[in-house]
Design a protein around this motif. Structure first.
Motif, PDB file in Angstrom:
ATOM      1  N   SER A 262     -32.047  15.241  28.451  1.00 35.20           N
ATOM      2  CA  SER A 262     -33.350  15.547  28.832  1.00 35.20           C
ATOM      3  C   SER A 262     -34.241  14.285  28.651  1.00 35.20           C
ATOM      4  O   SER A 262     -35.219  13.767  29.571  1.00 35.20           O
ATOM      5  CB  SER A 262     -34.160  16.947  28.223  1.00 35.20           C
ATOM      6  N   LEU A 263     -34.246  13.668  27.573  1.00 33.58           N
ATOM      7  CA  LEU A 263     -34.850  12.514  27.198  1.00 33.58           C
ATOM      8  C   LEU A 263     -34.636  11.151  28.454  1.00 33.58           C
ATOM      9  O   LEU A 263     -35.344  10.378  28.915  1.00 33.58           O
ATOM     10  CB  LEU A 263     -34.833  11.929  25.940  1.00 33.58           C
ATOM     11  N   GLU A 264     -33.433  11.174  28.683  1.00 37.22           N
ATOM     12  CA  GLU A 264     -32.779  10.302  29.682  1.00 37.22           C
ATOM     13  C   GLU A 264     -33.574  10.698  31.068  1.00 37.22           C
ATOM     14  O   GLU A 264     -33.874   9.604  31.728  1.00 37.22           O
ATOM     15  CB  GLU A 264     -31.282  10.012  29.788  1.00 37.22           C
ATOM     16  N   LYS A 265     -33.502  11.712  31.458  1.00 40.00           N
ATOM     17  CA  LYS A 265     -33.961  12.137  32.820  1.00 40.00           C
ATOM     18  C   LYS A 265     -35.580  11.844  32.822  1.00 40.00           C
ATOM     19  O   LYS A 265     -36.010  11.437  33.832  1.00 40.00           O
ATOM     20  CB  LYS A 265     -33.773  13.564  33.192  1.00 40.00           C
ATOM     21  N   GLU A 266     -36.150  11.951  31.661  1.00 44.38           N
ATOM     22  CA  GLU A 266     -37.651  11.493  31.524  1.00 44.38           C
ATOM     23  C   GLU A 266     -37.740  10.230  31.892  1.00 44.38           C
ATOM     24  O   GLU A 266     -38.881   9.722  32.674  1.00 44.38           O
ATOM     25  CB  GLU A 266     -38.354  12.174  30.416  1.00 44.38           C
ATOM     26  N   ASN A 267     -37.061   9.329  31.214  1.00 42.60           N
ATOM     27  CA  ASN A 267     -37.020   7.745  31.411  1.00 42.60           C
ATOM     28  C   ASN A 267     -38.658   7.348  31.232  1.00 42.60           C
ATOM     29  O   ASN A 267     -39.056   6.501  32.061  1.00 42.60           O
ATOM     30  CB  ASN A 267     -36.538   7.466  32.744  1.00 42.60           C
ATOM     31  N   SER A 268     -39.088   7.656  30.295  1.00 35.94           N
ATOM     32  CA  SER A 268     -40.609   7.183  29.833  1.00 35.94           C
ATOM     33  C   SER A 268     -40.248   6.264  28.543  1.00 35.94           C
ATOM     34  O   SER A 268     -39.036   6.223  27.960  1.00 35.94           O
ATOM     35  CB  SER A 268     -41.444   8.166  29.478  1.00 35.94           C
TER      36      SER A 268
ATOM     37  N   ASP B 255     -37.617   5.585  23.556  1.00 34.39           N
ATOM     38  CA  ASP B 255     -37.597   5.470  22.062  1.00 34.39           C
ATOM     39  C   ASP B 255     -36.928   6.409  21.230  1.00 34.39           C
ATOM     40  O   ASP B 255     -36.283   6.040  20.219  1.00 34.39           O
ATOM     41  CB  ASP B 255     -39.098   5.068  21.728  1.00 34.39           C
ATOM     42  N   TYR B 256     -36.988   7.571  21.458  1.00 29.35           N
ATOM     43  CA  TYR B 256     -36.562   8.687  20.891  1.00 29.35           C
ATOM     44  C   TYR B 256     -35.096   8.770  20.997  1.00 29.35           C
ATOM     45  O   TYR B 256     -34.399   9.147  20.017  1.00 29.35           O
ATOM     46  CB  TYR B 256     -37.407   9.857  21.098  1.00 29.35           C
ATOM     47  N   ILE B 257     -34.594   8.414  22.177  1.00 31.77           N
ATOM     48  CA  ILE B 257     -33.079   8.356  22.377  1.00 31.77           C
ATOM     49  C   ILE B 257     -32.452   7.243  21.232  1.00 31.77           C
ATOM     50  O   ILE B 257     -31.750   7.628  20.688  1.00 31.77           O
ATOM     51  CB  ILE B 257     -32.646   7.725  23.778  1.00 31.77           C
TER      52      ILE B 257
ATOM     53  N   THR C 163     -14.523  16.028  10.945  1.00 36.63           N
ATOM     54  CA  THR C 163     -13.785  15.602  12.171  1.00 36.63           C
ATOM     55  C   THR C 163     -14.002  16.296  13.345  1.00 36.63           C
ATOM     56  O   THR C 163     -14.448  15.764  14.491  1.00 36.63           O
ATOM     57  CB  THR C 163     -12.327  15.408  11.825  1.00 36.63           C
ATOM     58  N   ALA C 164     -13.978  17.567  13.164  1.00 37.03           N
ATOM     59  CA  ALA C 164     -13.724  18.404  14.572  1.00 37.03           C
ATOM     60  C   ALA C 164     -15.426  18.433  14.955  1.00 37.03           C
ATOM     61  O   ALA C 164     -15.598  18.444  16.086  1.00 37.03           O
ATOM     62  CB  ALA C 164     -13.534  19.752  14.055  1.00 37.03           C
ATOM     63  N   LEU C 165     -16.543  18.539  14.007  1.00 36.18           N
ATOM     64  CA  LEU C 165     -17.830  18.575  14.573  1.00 36.18           C
ATOM     65  C   LEU C 165     -18.152  17.301  15.055  1.00 36.18           C
ATOM     66  O   LEU C 165     -18.945  17.393  16.264  1.00 36.18           O
ATOM     67  CB  LEU C 165     -18.606  19.056  13.004  1.00 36.18           C
ATOM     68  N   TYR C 166     -17.807  16.204  14.226  1.00 39.15           N
ATOM     69  CA  TYR C 166     -18.218  14.879  15.089  1.00 39.15           C
ATOM     70  C   TYR C 166     -17.646  14.535  16.136  1.00 39.15           C
ATOM     71  O   TYR C 166     -18.066  13.858  16.998  1.00 39.15           O
ATOM     72  CB  TYR C 166     -18.188  14.052  13.811  1.00 39.15           C
ATOM     73  N   GLY C 167     -16.428  15.079  16.479  1.00 33.08           N
ATOM     74  CA  GLY C 167     -15.643  14.685  17.415  1.00 33.08           C
ATOM     75  C   GLY C 167     -16.347  15.256  18.830  1.00 33.08           C
ATOM     76  O   GLY C 167     -16.229  14.507  19.732  1.00 33.08           O
ATOM     77  N   LYS C 168     -17.319  16.107  19.100  1.00 36.74           N
ATOM     78  CA  LYS C 168     -17.889  16.404  20.043  1.00 36.74           C
ATOM     79  C   LYS C 168     -19.093  15.860  20.076  1.00 36.74           C
ATOM     80  O   LYS C 168     -19.613  15.462  21.208  1.00 36.74           O
ATOM     81  CB  LYS C 168     -18.336  18.000  20.053  1.00 36.74           C
ATOM     82  N   LEU C 169     -19.617  15.183  18.919  1.00 35.78           N
ATOM     83  CA  LEU C 169     -21.026  14.554  18.988  1.00 35.78           C
ATOM     84  C   LEU C 169     -20.747  13.078  19.546  1.00 35.78           C
ATOM     85  O   LEU C 169     -21.517  12.322  20.201  1.00 35.78           O
ATOM     86  CB  LEU C 169     -21.516  14.336  17.532  1.00 35.78           C
ATOM     87  N   LYS C 170     -19.755  12.301  19.013  1.00 37.93           N
ATOM     88  CA  LYS C 170     -19.538  10.871  19.288  1.00 37.93           C
ATOM     89  C   LYS C 170     -19.525  10.739  20.677  1.00 37.93           C
ATOM     90  O   LYS C 170     -20.214   9.578  21.086  1.00 37.93           O
ATOM     91  CB  LYS C 170     -18.183  10.616  18.642  1.00 37.93           C
ATOM     92  N   PRO C 171     -18.781  11.370  21.669  1.00 38.26           N
ATOM     93  CA  PRO C 171     -18.900  10.912  23.051  1.00 38.26           C
ATOM     94  C   PRO C 171     -20.451  11.073  23.683  1.00 38.26           C
ATOM     95  O   PRO C 171     -20.715  10.276  24.392  1.00 38.26           O
ATOM     96  CB  PRO C 171     -17.832  12.155  23.800  1.00 38.26           C
ATOM     97  N   VAL C 172     -21.256  12.063  22.976  1.00 35.41           N
ATOM     98  CA  VAL C 172     -22.673  11.971  23.400  1.00 35.41           C
ATOM     99  C   VAL C 172     -23.329  10.813  23.019  1.00 35.41           C
ATOM    100  O   VAL C 172     -24.173  10.091  23.666  1.00 35.41           O
ATOM    101  CB  VAL C 172     -23.425  13.301  22.998  1.00 35.41           C
ATOM    102  N   LEU C 173     -23.015  10.230  21.885  1.00 35.01           N
ATOM    103  CA  LEU C 173     -23.786   9.031  21.265  1.00 35.01           C
ATOM    104  C   LEU C 173     -23.281   7.747  22.083  1.00 35.01           C
ATOM    105  O   LEU C 173     -23.821   6.733  21.713  1.00 35.01           O
ATOM    106  CB  LEU C 173     -23.840   8.919  19.706  1.00 35.01           C
TER     107      LEU C 173
END
Length: 679
Positions: free
Chosen positions: A230-236, A241-243, A261-271
């Motif tokens: 959502s922040l990326e779409k806003e592109n302000s 800054d918050y991304i 490992t299992a929990l962070y495995g889904k987060l790392k591709p987003v980051l």
């Protein structure tokens, strides 16, 4: 007519618009004199707390216009320090009252404080002799308003200053409680430009300060992708800054809390597309809230130990604490000496450490891997009742299997008989029902007996006043079998109308009641939560047996797939609140006064015909469990030597003398249409 009477009259109408307009009419027609001005201010505050926010846009605009006029009157009335003091005192008294659900419209009172004077106002509150329960409730209300209301520009800065003041006074328990309760909705509001300015600093402060436990961080992980997208779409400028801030903070926290490992495995591709190359760890170089894992004071003062959240495992932690506080069950588990039962052994280890360990928190990681029901995914929120049922089933089956092997007895086809009755689970929680079905056509009766370890209580459709007793009566009353729910009569050889009724023929020593707040919506094809309030009785009756409430698992949230579980439990005459790693002293009244979306979900009652046993003495433990304790003590002493000794006083005494009130003025409303109510 007196001022107080006029203002109180305006809270009776059903609609907010009429309520505010009558309030304005009453205030504008009231003569101003020194005797009544403080009452006017107090009554305005109380009345604002009753004004619900309209959802219709036109009504909302009129509501804002009326609020502007009320704010103008408040500014006139609070022209001197004494009246400001009375108004802020009234505001705080309202938001710290656990029995009230208040409108965020009340927050406009904060606009009377200069933004530079907010720290002074917070200091005044913290030095006014209020109890810790009062401070926690006040902060929780303010944070809840922050999730719903963007109109009061001073609200975000006040929340941040309030939390910083509590940190300075070492009220780490309050800060952790409120953070766990509100971090998810606050984090989601980062997607809204109007909310980000006030909510953003609070969210970053919370996440950077909770370095003693991964609970708060793990709660926001399922939301990170949506927020960043959502922040990326806003592109302000502010969204970019918050991304940057979110990604750096998540990267730092993943390194700070390794092993998921299992929990962070889904987060790392987003980051990954924004992953920082350097300096991201600096965000955690701030002074954190007290590391309760490194202090022995909480254990020594309360005698209770918390459980680490392993990634949305509050559903498990809450159940384990309730079972541990079931002394009858706990003692029998600790005395079990049969081998080849891995879950029993791990539960023994956990129970003996919860009773004797010097640590403040323990990890239930072994229990999670041995008792995680099929379909339960690591890192996801799940149903505590389903976990409880599965855990008891596995414990029961393990013991029954071992008993049958030792006695060389075959398993009975219906799962009943001597072995079933003799398991620890069945002895502690087992009862028996008799279901009688009667055919309306031929009068034939059929009976079926069933063992149970919990009773699941549904809510009747035609009633709003619920109590545990009324739900039990509803469970036991005759049920008409007709329409799509007809009865199959063996004598009539087909479906007929009939009646079915359930009788309790054997009562359990410890009674588990699950209040079925979660239902299925056939339209949305999703599980939904019924936000019913239920009167909890300290004592109930089942058959001829009286039962006393001693524990309750509570669900906080409006959905089955989100929210948080924690447990209230009684030990002798004292009540405790087990919230993952945090254990606090509480009262039965706080449990009974819960209001939706905080709802008691699983209730535990003790039969008064069954004596409550004492805690099992260490001398009665097996050699294996003695070794477990010796190892834990060695680890504790080693950790203690490595860390500096820190003992925090989280229950500081305060004087009751009223300090001078903070400065006032400035900070009126804006008429920007961008400030809107967040649904």
């Amino acid at each position: 007519m007196a001022v107080k009477q006029k203002v109180v009259e305006c809270v009776d109408p059903a609609t907010t618009e009429v309520r505010l307009q009558l309030l304005l009419r009453a205030l504008q027609g009231t003569p101003r004199d020194g005797l009544h001005r403080d009452k006017v201010c107090v009554d305005i505050v109380v009345s604002l707390g009753l004004c619900q926010i309209p959802s219709d846009l036109l009504e909302f605009k009129q509501f804002i216009s009326d609020l502007n006029r009320v704010e103008g009157i408040l500014k006139q009335e609070c022209a001197n320090a004494e009246l400001m003091y009375a108004t802020l005192r009234a505001l705080y008294n309202e938001i710290s009252d656990a029995s009230k659900v208040l409108s965020p419209a009340m927050s406009i009172v904060l606009q009377l404080i200069d933004i530079d004077a907010i720290p002074s106002a917070v200091k005044w509150i913290l030095n006014s002799g209020y109890s810790d329960q009062s401070l926690e409730r006040a902060l929780l209300n303010l944070c809840t308003w922050l999730t719903k209301w963007t109109y009061t520009s001073n609200l975000g800065p006040l929340v941040l200053s309030f939390m910083q003041g509590l940190e300075a006074d070492q009220h780490f328990d309050i800060l952790l409680e409120v953070t766990l309760a509100t971090i998810e909705p606050l984090f989601m509001l980062l997607i809204l430009p109007d909310s980000r300015k006030s909510v953003g600093p609070v969210v970053l402060y919370m996440l950077s300060k909770v370095q003693n436990s991964p609970d708060a961080f793990h709660k926001i992980i399922p939301c990170v992708q949506h927020v960043i997208t959502s922040l990326e779409k806003e592109n302000s400028d502010t969204s970019r800054d918050y991304i940057h801030k979110i990604v750096r903070l998540c990267a730092a926290l993943m390194e700070h809390f390794p092993g998921y490992t299992a929990l962070y495995g889904k987060l790392k591709p987003v980051l990954q597309p924004y992953f920082p190359m350097e300096n991201y760890k600096e965000l955690l170089h701030c002074k954190s809230w007290a590391d309760i894992n490194s202090t022995v004071s909480i254990r020594s003062s309360l005698g209770k130990v918390g459980l680490t959240n392993l990634g949305n495992t509050c559903y498990m932690n809450s159940v384990l604490q309730a079972l541990f506080m079931t002394k009858l069950f706990r003692n029998e588990v600790l005395l079990m000496d049969k081998i080849t039962m891995p879950l029993f052994h791990n539960l023994q280890d956990l129970f003996v450490l919860l009773q004797h360990s010097q640590k403040c928190t323990l990890s239930p990681n072994d229990i999670l891997h041995l008792a995680r029901p099929p379909g339960f995914q690591l890192g996801h929120q799940h149903d505590s009742s389903e976990f409880l049922g599965y855990l008891l089933d596995v414990l029961h089956e393990q013991e029954r299997t071992v008993s049958e092997e030792s006695l060389q007895q075959p398993t009975t086809s219906n799962g009943s008989g001597m072995n079933l009755a003799n398991t620890i689970v069945q002895q502690s929680f087992g009862g028996k029902t008799m279901t009688v079905s009667t055919c309306d056509h031929c009068g034939r009766r059929s009976e079926r007996s069933d063992n149970f370890r919990e009773l699941q209580l549904s809510f009747p459709n035609n009633s709003e006043n619920h109590s545990v007793t009324s739900l039990l009566h509803y469970y036991l009353q005759p049920e008409k079998l007709c329409g799509d729910n007809q009865y199959h009569c063996d004598k009539c050889k087909g479906l007929t109308d009939g009646e079915r009724v359930t009788h309790i023929i054997e009562t359990p020593r410890r009674l588990i009641l699950t209040l079925k707040h979660f239902g299925y919506d056939s339209v949305s094809q999703q599980k939904t939560k019924l936000l019913h309030r239920v009167k909890l009785e300290d004592y109930i009756q089942l058959g001829e047996i009286n039962y006393e409430l001693y524990a309750a698992v509570v669900h906080c949230g409006s959905s089955v797939d989100s929210g948080h579980y924690y447990t209230f439990a009684k030990d002798n005459e004292d009540w405790y609140k087990f919230n993952d790693c945090l254990v606090l002293k509480t009262t039965a009244m706080q449990l009974c006064e819960l209001k939706p979306p905080e709802t008691p979900y699983i209730l535990f009652y003790r039969s008064q015909d069954s004596e409550e046993p004492d805690n099992l003495q260490r001398t009665r433990l097996s050699q294996r469990l003695q070794s477990v304790l010796n190892k834990d003590t060695t680890e504790f002493e080693s950790e203690k030597r490595k860390r500096p000794s820190r003992v925090y006083n989280t229950r500081q005494s305060r004087g009751n003398d009223d300090p001078p009130p903070p400065g006032c003025g400035g900070g009126g409303f804006t008429n920007s249409s961008s400030n809107m109510y967040v649904c």
